[in-house]
Design an enzyme around this catalytic site. Structure first.
Site, PDB file in Angstrom:
ATOM      1  N   ASP A  36       0.856  -1.189   0.000  1.00 49.37           N
ATOM      2  CA  ASP A  36       0.000   0.000   0.000  1.00 49.37           C
ATOM      3  C   ASP A  36       0.892   1.239   0.000  1.00 49.37           C
ATOM      4  O   ASP A  36       2.114   1.142   0.078  1.00 49.37           O
ATOM      5  CB  ASP A  36      -0.966  -0.024   1.183  1.00 49.37           C
ATOM      6  CG  ASP A  36      -0.257   0.006   2.521  1.00 49.37           C
ATOM      7  OD1 ASP A  36       0.953   0.260   2.571  1.00 49.37           O
ATOM      8  OD2 ASP A  36      -0.918  -0.228   3.550  1.00 49.37           O
ATOM      9  N   GLY A  49       0.930   3.814   2.177  1.00 51.55           N
ATOM     10  CA  GLY A  49       1.162   4.467   3.465  1.00 51.55           C
ATOM     11  C   GLY A  49       0.140   5.538   3.761  1.00 51.55           C
ATOM     12  O   GLY A  49       0.058   6.027   4.891  1.00 51.55           O
ATOM     13  N   GLY A  50      -0.656   5.913   2.761  1.00 54.06           N
ATOM     14  CA  GLY A  50      -1.632   6.984   2.942  1.00 54.06           C
ATOM     15  C   GLY A  50      -2.654   6.680   4.012  1.00 54.06           C
ATOM     16  O   GLY A  50      -2.940   7.526   4.866  1.00 54.06           O
ATOM     17  N   PHE A  51      -3.214   5.469   4.001  1.00 52.18           N
ATOM     18  CA  PHE A  51      -4.255   5.130   4.971  1.00 52.18           C
ATOM     19  C   PHE A  51      -3.719   5.223   6.392  1.00 52.18           C
ATOM     20  O   PHE A  51      -4.394   5.736   7.290  1.00 52.18           O
ATOM     21  CB  PHE A  51      -4.810   3.736   4.702  1.00 52.18           C
ATOM     22  CG  PHE A  51      -5.895   3.328   5.664  1.00 52.18           C
ATOM     23  CD1 PHE A  51      -7.189   3.791   5.488  1.00 52.18           C
ATOM     24  CD2 PHE A  51      -5.633   2.506   6.746  1.00 52.18           C
ATOM     25  CE1 PHE A  51      -8.206   3.445   6.374  1.00 52.18           C
ATOM     26  CE2 PHE A  51      -6.628   2.147   7.636  1.00 52.18           C
ATOM     27  CZ  PHE A  51      -7.914   2.620   7.447  1.00 52.18           C
ATOM     28  N   ASP A 109      -8.138  -7.342   0.447  1.00 54.85           N
ATOM     29  CA  ASP A 109      -7.192  -7.555   1.552  1.00 54.85           C
ATOM     30  C   ASP A 109      -7.841  -7.103   2.844  1.00 54.85           C
ATOM     31  O   ASP A 109      -8.723  -6.239   2.843  1.00 54.85           O
ATOM     32  CB  ASP A 109      -5.903  -6.744   1.335  1.00 54.85           C
ATOM     33  CG  ASP A 109      -6.078  -5.290   1.769  1.00 54.85           C
ATOM     34  OD1 ASP A 109      -5.688  -4.948   2.896  1.00 54.85           O
ATOM     35  OD2 ASP A 109      -6.652  -4.494   0.992  1.00 54.85           O
ATOM     36  N   CYS A 139      -8.192 -27.578   7.064  1.00 56.40           N
ATOM     37  CA  CYS A 139      -6.917 -26.954   7.417  1.00 56.40           C
ATOM     38  C   CYS A 139      -6.159 -27.789   8.457  1.00 56.40           C
ATOM     39  O   CYS A 139      -6.729 -28.647   9.134  1.00 56.40           O
ATOM     40  CB  CYS A 139      -7.129 -25.525   7.918  1.00 56.40           C
ATOM     41  SG  CYS A 139      -7.616 -25.368   9.655  1.00 56.40           S
TER      42      CYS A 139
END
Length: 392
Positions: A112, A114-116, A286, A326
């Site tokens: 990403d 880094g803005g969020f 995500d 799993c």
């Protein structure tokens, strides 16, 4: 159709004139819902879509090894530019040979911008046309993250997909603010595109904003797609608004995104959002949800969320989910998991995170299979008929 469990390391197929290092190959459209089945090709292998990307905030998906993620058939993970820039520093990761080598992950990585993270610091930050000025969450030191610096850090990290630096509009926001915000995001995208030092191996995705205003979402989509980019994301959703409002924004936005490029809905990962987002044309998702709730003693099942630390499971010797294949469900009981979590044993957090990640990755496998069989609408109805029964 290629085997979705296999990550292929190969040059682009001969005869294809692909201009971007990351590109989307459509495979099938569900006749029942219009959802897309495809493959995204990257320099570090292919992954089938729609896909859920586990989040590896600080160059690790919390509690999991890369080998375990591969066993779950994760084809791509996400890492956070802000956190890695703050610690250990992108220069150290560059010297290590890039993020893939640093964390021993040879499949695809998306970072990403880094803005969020900067915008979520709220009272610790100030936004200007230049970028985001903020105090570090680690030591209180002052920094300014600009579009150019965000791209420079991501270039150092060497991820396959890099995200444009955008302003994530909070909710609620008035229309005038949302308009100014989306226009700034567009100007910042232009700066990001100019700053990318490695367009031949790192694919820049633009981000659509516009808050909860359909007209602004459409305007942002027109502006962002005017840049010829390898992919596009939708940001500023799942930030506290009602689900129906999010779906409304997706329905207004997704049709305006190019059909021959991957579409990424940022920060979304609950089972209902994954299925409904796919039906509305999204390819990539995500979320930190599976590991975050796992660390708090909550696990995902086909009947909904189960708070396994509750006393009712102290003598429940069944697996978390009796239909789950799993490693955790094949080997351990609810009672054992509850004991570990109550005793603050690290293994308890690992096993809960392991199961949750597998659950969402396997859910997307089932979604892809339903698309291929033209029955995703039926799958959605069947899934939600059960989901929500946990603990009943």
């Amino acid at each position: 159709m290629p085997d979705e469990h296999t990550v292929h390391h190969h040059p682009l197929p001969s005869g294809r004139n692909q201009k971007f290092p990351v590109w989307y190959e459509p495979q099938h459209v569900c006749r029942q819902t219009g959802a897309r089945l495809g493959v995204v090709h990257t320099p570090h292998g292919d992954f089938a879509t729609p896909a859920f990307m586990p989040v590896g905030t600080q160059a690790t998906v919390k509690a999991m090894t890369p080998e375990e993620l591969k066993q779950m058939n994760a084809g791509i993970i996400l890492s956070n530019t802000y956190h890695l820039w703050m610690r250990p520093g992108s220069d150290i990761i560059r010297e290590a040979g890039g993020l893939h080598r640093f964390m021993n992950w040879d499949r695809a990585i998306l970072t990403d911008s880094g803005g969020f993270q900067v915008f979520s610091l709220s009272d610790l930050r100030h936004i200007t046309e230049e970028g985001g000025n903020f105090k570090s969450h680690i030591d209180g030191s002052r920094h300014t993250l600009t579009p150019e610096l965000s791209i420079s850090v991501q270039n150092d990290l060497g991820s396959d997909i890099i995200m444009a630096f955008d302003e994530c509009t909070p909710w609620p926001a008035d229309e005038a603010y949302a308009q100014r915000s989306l226009e700034r995001t567009t100007r910042w995208l232009e700066r990001c595109a100019r700053a990318n030092r490695h367009p031949e191996r790192q694919a820049l995705f633009g981000i659509v904003q516009g808050s909860m205003y359909e007209a602004l979402r459409r305007e942002s989509a027109r502006q962002i797609t005017s840049f010829d980019l390898p992919g596009y994301a939708i940001g500023g959703l799942s930030v506290g608004e009602p689900a129906e409002l999010m779906y409304q924004m997706l329905e207004a936005t997704v049709p305006l995104l190019p059909a021959d490029k991957p579409r990424y809905l940022m920060g979304v990962g609950t089972p209902d959002y994954l299925i409904e987002g796919t039906i509305r044309g999204i390819d990539m998702f995500d979320c930190v949800l599976p590991t975050r709730i796992g660390r708090n003693g909550t696990v995902l099942t086909r009947d909904g969320r189960m708070i396994v630390r509750d006393a009712r499971y102290a003598r429940d010797f069944r697996p978390i989910d009796e239909q789950c294949g799993c490693y955790v469900c094949q080997n351990y009981s609810r009672a054992y998991l509850r004991h570990l979590i109550k005793a603050n044993e690290i293994l308890g957090l690992r096993l809960a995170s392991w199961h949750n990640l597998h659950f969402l990755l396997d859910l997307m496998r089932q979604v892809r299979a339903a698309i291929a069989m033209d029955r995703l609408g039926d799958f959605r109805d069947e899934f939600f008929e059960r989901y929500g029964r946990a603990g009943k």
